[in-house]
Design a protein around this motif. Structure first.
Motif, mmCIF file in Angstrom:
data_model
loop_
_atom_site.group_PDB
_atom_site.id
_atom_site.type_symbol
_atom_site.label_atom_id
_atom_site.label_comp_id
_atom_site.label_asym_id
_atom_site.label_seq_id
_atom_site.Cartn_x
_atom_site.Cartn_y
_atom_site.Cartn_z
ATOM 1 N N GLY A 260 0.102 8.811 -8.117
ATOM 2 C CA GLY A 260 0.635 7.474 -8.379
ATOM 3 C C GLY A 260 2.148 7.557 -8.473
ATOM 4 N N SER A 261 2.792 6.419 -8.531
ATOM 5 C CA SER A 261 4.260 6.457 -8.599
ATOM 6 C C SER A 261 4.769 6.832 -9.983
ATOM 7 C CB SER A 261 4.858 5.137 -8.131
ATOM 8 O OG SER A 261 4.802 5.091 -6.728
ATOM 9 N N THR A 262 3.909 6.759 -10.993
ATOM 10 C CA THR A 262 4.305 7.311 -12.291
ATOM 11 C C THR A 262 4.649 8.791 -12.096
ATOM 12 O OG1 THR A 262 2.952 5.745 -13.503
ATOM 13 C CG2 THR A 262 3.445 7.818 -14.621
ATOM 14 N N ASN B 134 7.751 9.218 -9.684
ATOM 15 C CA ASN B 134 9.025 9.050 -10.393
ATOM 16 C C ASN B 134 9.329 10.254 -11.280
ATOM 17 O OD1 ASN B 134 9.598 6.561 -9.236
ATOM 18 N ND2 ASN B 134 8.634 5.393 -10.886
ATOM 19 N N HIS C 230 10.250 0.198 -14.002
ATOM 20 C CA HIS C 230 8.898 0.471 -14.510
ATOM 21 C C HIS C 230 8.955 1.447 -15.691
ATOM 22 C CE1 HIS C 230 4.733 2.175 -14.368
ATOM 23 N NE2 HIS C 230 4.465 0.896 -14.201
ATOM 24 N N GLY D 134 11.365 -3.660 -5.640
ATOM 25 C CA GLY D 134 10.157 -4.404 -6.007
ATOM 26 C C GLY D 134 9.828 -4.176 -7.467
ATOM 27 N N THR E 138 8.307 -4.526 -11.161
ATOM 28 C CA THR E 138 6.918 -4.791 -11.521
ATOM 29 C C THR E 138 6.706 -6.251 -11.934
ATOM 30 O OG1 THR E 138 6.999 -2.544 -12.355
ATOM 31 C CG2 THR E 138 5.007 -3.796 -12.837
ATOM 32 N N HIS F 237 -1.494 3.294 -2.939
ATOM 33 C CA HIS F 237 -2.610 2.504 -3.474
ATOM 34 C C HIS F 237 -2.173 1.100 -3.905
ATOM 35 C CE1 HIS F 237 -1.877 4.818 -7.523
ATOM 36 N NE2 HIS F 237 -1.070 3.797 -7.447
HETATM 37 C C1 LIG Z 1 7.955 -0.510 -9.681
HETATM 38 C C2 LIG Z 1 6.843 0.394 -10.119
HETATM 39 N N1 LIG Z 1 7.077 1.714 -10.236
HETATM 40 C C3 LIG Z 1 6.123 2.565 -10.623
HETATM 41 C C4 LIG Z 1 4.865 2.119 -10.923
HETATM 42 C C5 LIG Z 1 3.825 3.094 -11.363
HETATM 43 O O1 LIG Z 1 2.970 3.293 -10.300
HETATM 44 P P1 LIG Z 1 1.493 3.842 -10.483
HETATM 45 O O2 LIG Z 1 0.750 2.751 -11.195
HETATM 46 O O3 LIG Z 1 1.101 4.050 -9.060
HETATM 47 O O4 LIG Z 1 1.565 5.094 -11.272
HETATM 48 C C6 LIG Z 1 4.563 0.761 -10.823
HETATM 49 C C7 LIG Z 1 3.240 0.243 -11.154
HETATM 50 O O5 LIG Z 1 2.987 -0.925 -11.178
HETATM 51 C C8 LIG Z 1 5.582 -0.129 -10.404
HETATM 52 O O6 LIG Z 1 5.371 -1.445 -10.311
#
Ligand SMILES: Cc1ncc(COP(=O)(O)O)c(C=O)c1O
Length: 367
Positions: A98-100, A103, A125, A168, A170, A219
Motif C-alpha cells: 500500500g502507499s502507507t 511512503n 496523508h 491527490g 485524501t 489498489h
Molecule cells: C494521498 C494518500 N497517500 C497515502 C495513502 C495510503 O495508502 P494505502 O491506503 O494504500 O496504504 C492514502 C490512502 O488513502 C492516500 O489517500
C-alpha cells in the motif's frame, strides 16, 4: 457473527461447509463498491481479471522475496516497473502492500540520503507523519492555501528535509504544486492521482518527474484488489541503500516488506487485457462522473461545492448546516472529511459503474 464459533474450534466443519459459511457472510456483509450508488471512498470495484489472478497467485503462494519460488512473477514485476516508471520520470522501484508502506520506504530512503526531517502539508496523508515517527525524524506540517495546495510561501528552510508533495490529497483530491523544491529529497505521494498519468489529464501531474521518488496505490485508481502499490525511484541505484542480504536469501531483500505477494501479475494482466487506453477510459469516466456531480451540486442553492474536482474527488455541504444528519442517511454513497475544522461531504469517483443521476437523486432527496 451469528452462526460463527465464539471460541477457537477444536474440531473443524470441513472445507465445503467453512467456505459456504464465509462466502455467504462476505457477500452479504461487504459494501458493493461497483453498485450504481457507490461513490464514497478511494476503493474501486476491482477488475475481474485482476481479482481472479490474485486468487490464482494465492493458490501458488507466490513470494517475491524468493525469486526461485516466483520466477514468472519476478520477471513480471520488473516489466511492469519498466512500463510505469518512465511515465513519472523514474527509473526503478518495487511493489509493496500500500502507499502507507510506499511512503515509509521513500522517507526511509530519503533519510539514507541525509534528510533529517519530514515536511508535508497539513492535508498530506497520515502515513507521512507516521513514517516520520517510525523513522525517528521530526515532522513539520505546512499550511495549505485556499485551494488546498501546500502553501509554498510557508515551506521555510528545506535544505536538509524530505519534502512530501501530494498528488491527490485524501480529503479533497487536490494536487500540490509539483514545481521542484530545493530540498534534500523530494517525494511525491501520488497514491490516489498517479494513474492520471495514463490519461488525457496527464499534464495535471507535470513536474512529478523532478521528484526523487513517487508512491502510487494500484489498489486505488488502477482497479486492483488490495494489497497493491508501487514505490518508484529516480536514481537507478536508489534501492541499494534499502536492500538487505541474508544467509537464506538468493538475492537481497529490497524495501520494508520481507515476504510479499505477486501483485504485479494482476496489474500486468490488467494492462494486457484492457491496454493503456482501456484503463485510461475507465479513469476518464470517473473524472466525468465527478464533474457531472459537481455541476449538479453547484447548480442547487441548497448546496455549497468546495471546489471543482481536480482528481475525481469532490466536497460539498448543505448551506442550512444539516450536513451531518444528511451524511448519516447517505452512508455507502458518500463519505465525510474535515476541511479547516468544518465537516464536508466527500465523494470519490472510483467506481466506473456509478450512475450519477441516481446518486444525485439520492443526495437531493436525503437533503
Ligand atoms: C494521498 C494518500 N497517500 C497515502 C495513502 C495510503 O495508502 P494505502 O491506503 O494504500 O496504504 C492514502 C490512502 O488513502 C492516500 O489517500
Amino acid at each position: 457473527m451469528q452462526g460463527f464459533p465464539t471460541e477457537l474450534p477444536l474440531n473443524g466443519i470441513g472445507d465445503a461447509a467453512a467456505f459456504a459459511l464465509f462466502s455467504t457472510a462476505i457477500q452479504s456483509r461487504s459494501a458493493r463498491l461497483g453498485d450504481v450508488h457507490a461513490l464514497a471512498h478511494m476503493d474501486p470495484p476491482p477488475l475481474d481479471i485482476a481479482a481472479r489472478l490474485v486468487g490464482l497467485n494465492a493458490e501458488f503462494n507466490q513470494n517475491m522475496l524468493h525469486r526461485e519460488v516466483s520466477p514468472f512473477a519476478t520477471e513480471v514485476e520488473a516489466r511492469v516497473i519498466d512500463w510505469l516508471a518512465p511515465l513519472f520520470g523514474m527509473r526503478c522501484g518495487h511493489f509493496c502492500s500500500g502507499s502507507t508502506l510506499a511512503n515509509l520506504t521513500a522517507i526511509w530512503r530519503a533519510r539514507e540520503a541525509g534528510a533529517q526531517c519530514v515536511i508535508a502539508s497539513v492535508d498530506a496523508h497520515i502515513s507521512v507523519a507516521k513514517a516520520a515517527h517510525i523513522l525517528g525524524m521530526p515532522f513539520r506540517a505546512v499550511a495549505v492555501n485556499v485551494h488546498g495546495r501546500l502553501n509554498r510561501t510557508q515551506l521555510g528552510d528545506v535544505k536538509d528535509a524530505v519534502v512530501v508533495l501530494t498528488a491527490g490529497t485524501t480529503g479533497r483530491g487536490v494536487i500540490d504544486g509539483l514545481e521542484p523544491v530545493a530540498c534534500r529529497w523530494l517525494h511525491v505521494d501520488a497514491a490516489w492521482a498517479g494513474p492520471l498519468r495514463l490519461t488525457r489529464f496527464s499534464a495535471r501531474l507535470d513536474g512529478i518527474e523532478q521528484a526523487d521518488s513517487v508512491a502510487i496505490s494500484a489498489h486505488k485508481w488502477l482497479y486492483q484488489p488490495k494489497d497493491s502499490a508501487i514505490i518508484l525511484f529516480k536514481s537507478p541505484d536508489a534501492q541499494d541503500a534499502i536492500s538487505f542480504g541474508g544467509a537464506y536469501l538468493a538475492t537481497p531483500n529490497v524495501g520494508v516488506q520481507g515476504s510479499r505477494s505477486a501483485a504485479a501479475v494482476p496489474l500486468m494482466a490488467t494492462f494486457v487485457a484492457l491496454g493503456k487506453s482501456g484503463l485510461a477510459a475507465l479513469i476518464e469516466r470517473n473524472m466525468a462522473h465527478a464533474e457531472a456531480l459537481a455541476a449538479l451540486i453547484a447548480a442547487d442553492p441548497r448546496f455549497e461545492l468546495k471546489q471543482p474536482p481536480e482528481t475525481a474527488v469532490l466536497n460539498w455541504r448543505l448551506v442550512n448546516g444539516a450536513t451531518d444528519a444528511v451524511l448519516a442517511k447517505l452512508a455507502g454513497t458518500t463519505s465525510r472529511t474535515q476541511i479547516d475544522g468544518a465537516l464536508w461531504a466527500r465523494q470519490v469517483a472510483a467506481n466506473p459503474n456509478a450512475d450519477i443521476t441516481r446518486i444525485w437523486a439520492q443526495i437531493a432527496s436525503a437533503s
